[in-house]
Design a protein around this motif. Sequence first.
Motif, PDB file in Angstrom:
ATOM      1  N   UNK A  46      40.426  32.826  42.915  1.00 32.23           N
ATOM      2  CA  UNK A  46      40.483  32.035  41.665  1.00 32.23           C
ATOM      3  C   UNK A  46      41.910  31.631  41.314  1.00 32.23           C
ATOM      4  N   UNK A  47      42.874  32.107  42.102  1.00 32.16           N
ATOM      5  CA  UNK A  47      44.271  31.736  41.864  1.00 32.16           C
ATOM      6  C   UNK A  47      45.057  32.745  41.049  1.00 32.16           C
ATOM      7  N   UNK A  48      44.441  33.911  40.763  1.00 32.02           N
ATOM      8  CA  UNK A  48      45.175  34.937  40.009  1.00 32.02           C
ATOM      9  C   UNK A  48      46.181  35.629  40.914  1.00 32.02           C
ATOM     10  N   UNK A  49      47.318  35.983  40.347  1.00 31.81           N
ATOM     11  CA  UNK A  49      48.256  36.843  41.056  1.00 31.81           C
ATOM     12  C   UNK A  49      47.799  38.286  40.825  1.00 31.81           C
ATOM     13  N   UNK A  50      47.358  38.945  41.882  1.00 27.54           N
ATOM     14  CA  UNK A  50      46.900  40.335  41.771  1.00 27.54           C
ATOM     15  C   UNK A  50      47.856  41.204  42.573  1.00 27.54           C
ATOM     16  N   UNK A  51      48.537  42.127  41.886  1.00 28.58           N
ATOM     17  CA  UNK A  51      49.474  43.007  42.577  1.00 28.58           C
ATOM     18  C   UNK A  51      48.962  44.433  42.468  1.00 28.58           C
ATOM     19  N   UNK A  52      48.541  44.976  43.595  1.00 28.36           N
ATOM     20  CA  UNK A  52      47.984  46.326  43.617  1.00 28.36           C
ATOM     21  C   UNK A  52      48.967  47.256  44.308  1.00 28.36           C
ATOM     22  N   UNK A  53      49.259  48.378  43.667  1.00 26.23           N
ATOM     23  CA  UNK A  53      50.296  49.267  44.191  1.00 26.23           C
ATOM     24  C   UNK A  53      49.793  50.095  45.363  1.00 26.23           C
ATOM     25  N   UNK A  54      48.475  50.290  45.429  1.00 31.06           N
ATOM     26  CA  UNK A  54      47.865  50.919  46.614  1.00 31.06           C
ATOM     27  C   UNK A  54      46.535  50.219  46.860  1.00 31.06           C
ATOM     28  N   UNK A  55      46.318  49.828  48.101  1.00 31.17           N
ATOM     29  CA  UNK A  55      45.039  49.187  48.437  1.00 31.17           C
ATOM     30  C   UNK A  55      44.354  50.043  49.503  1.00 31.17           C
ATOM     31  N   UNK A  56      43.146  50.489  49.185  1.00 30.65           N
ATOM     32  CA  UNK A  56      42.386  51.319  50.123  1.00 30.65           C
ATOM     33  C   UNK A  56      41.392  50.425  50.848  1.00 30.65           C
ATOM     34  N   UNK A  57      41.504  50.396  52.163  1.00 29.11           N
ATOM     35  CA  UNK A  57      40.598  49.540  52.938  1.00 29.11           C
ATOM     36  C   UNK A  57      39.315  50.247  53.323  1.00 29.11           C
ATOM     37  N   UNK A  58      39.379  51.574  53.473  1.00 27.63           N
ATOM     38  CA  UNK A  58      38.136  52.303  53.697  1.00 27.63           C
ATOM     39  C   UNK A  58      38.345  53.745  53.261  1.00 27.63           C
ATOM     40  N   UNK A  59      37.257  54.365  52.863  1.00 23.58           N
ATOM     41  CA  UNK A  59      37.380  55.782  52.491  1.00 23.58           C
ATOM     42  C   UNK A  59      36.090  56.539  52.798  1.00 23.58           C
TER      43      UNK A  59
END
Length: 195
Positions: free
Chosen positions: A168-181
């Motif tokens: 949607x064009x939002x700037x999303x800044x995530x300090x930790x991104x978990x790809x699988x758990x």
Amino acid sequence: MKELEDRIRNEGKVFPGNILKVDSFLNHQVDIKLLDDIGTEFYRLYKFAGITKILTIEASGIAIASLTAYHFQVPFVFAKKAQSANLGNEVYTSRVHSYTHNKDYPIMLSKSYLTSDDTVLIVDDFLANGKAAEGLLDICKQAGAKVAGIGICVEKGFQEGGKVLREQGCRVTSLAIIDSMTDNDLVFRSHEEEK
Ligand code: 5GP
């Protein structure tokens, strides 16, 4: 953010339904030094964005928003989940589907505390399907406020919220991104440090 990833790795617990519990340091018991470092990092990422207000949703976002706002030296404001008499009638409202409770709930914010003069950084503890963030974006839209970005502590990258918001064009800044758990394995996305 390595410090946050290390804490998640050492203390996080995976529960059924893709729920990660980090309540020994982030959203029940709160490690104020870690939150101060999180606030420092959000400030580094958004210091040139002209932020006038930090916006979050009760309850887990409040501690994060508080330390973040301190670094920006601006107020923070949180959307409330329950109508209370002292909120008055002049409120923005939206509806959010709760990932953890699997039900819809209303959110409310006094019109006094968000206006078209504001440039907002939205913050929250988790990003899963993006419904909490969408509710806060809706409130910003109603207020005519500009949204500079969405700062998230833990994004579960295997759920769709981050992708949808970025598309949607939002700037999303995530300090930790978990790809699988799984119960005994957490895989973090390696990401270039955002300048
Ligand atoms: P979303 O609205 O993006 O689907 O979910 C985000 C909201 O749900 C956050 O405000 C957070 O409180 C809660 N949430 C989503 N996933 C998790 C999780 O794995 N662990 C915890 N503790 N909260 C979560």
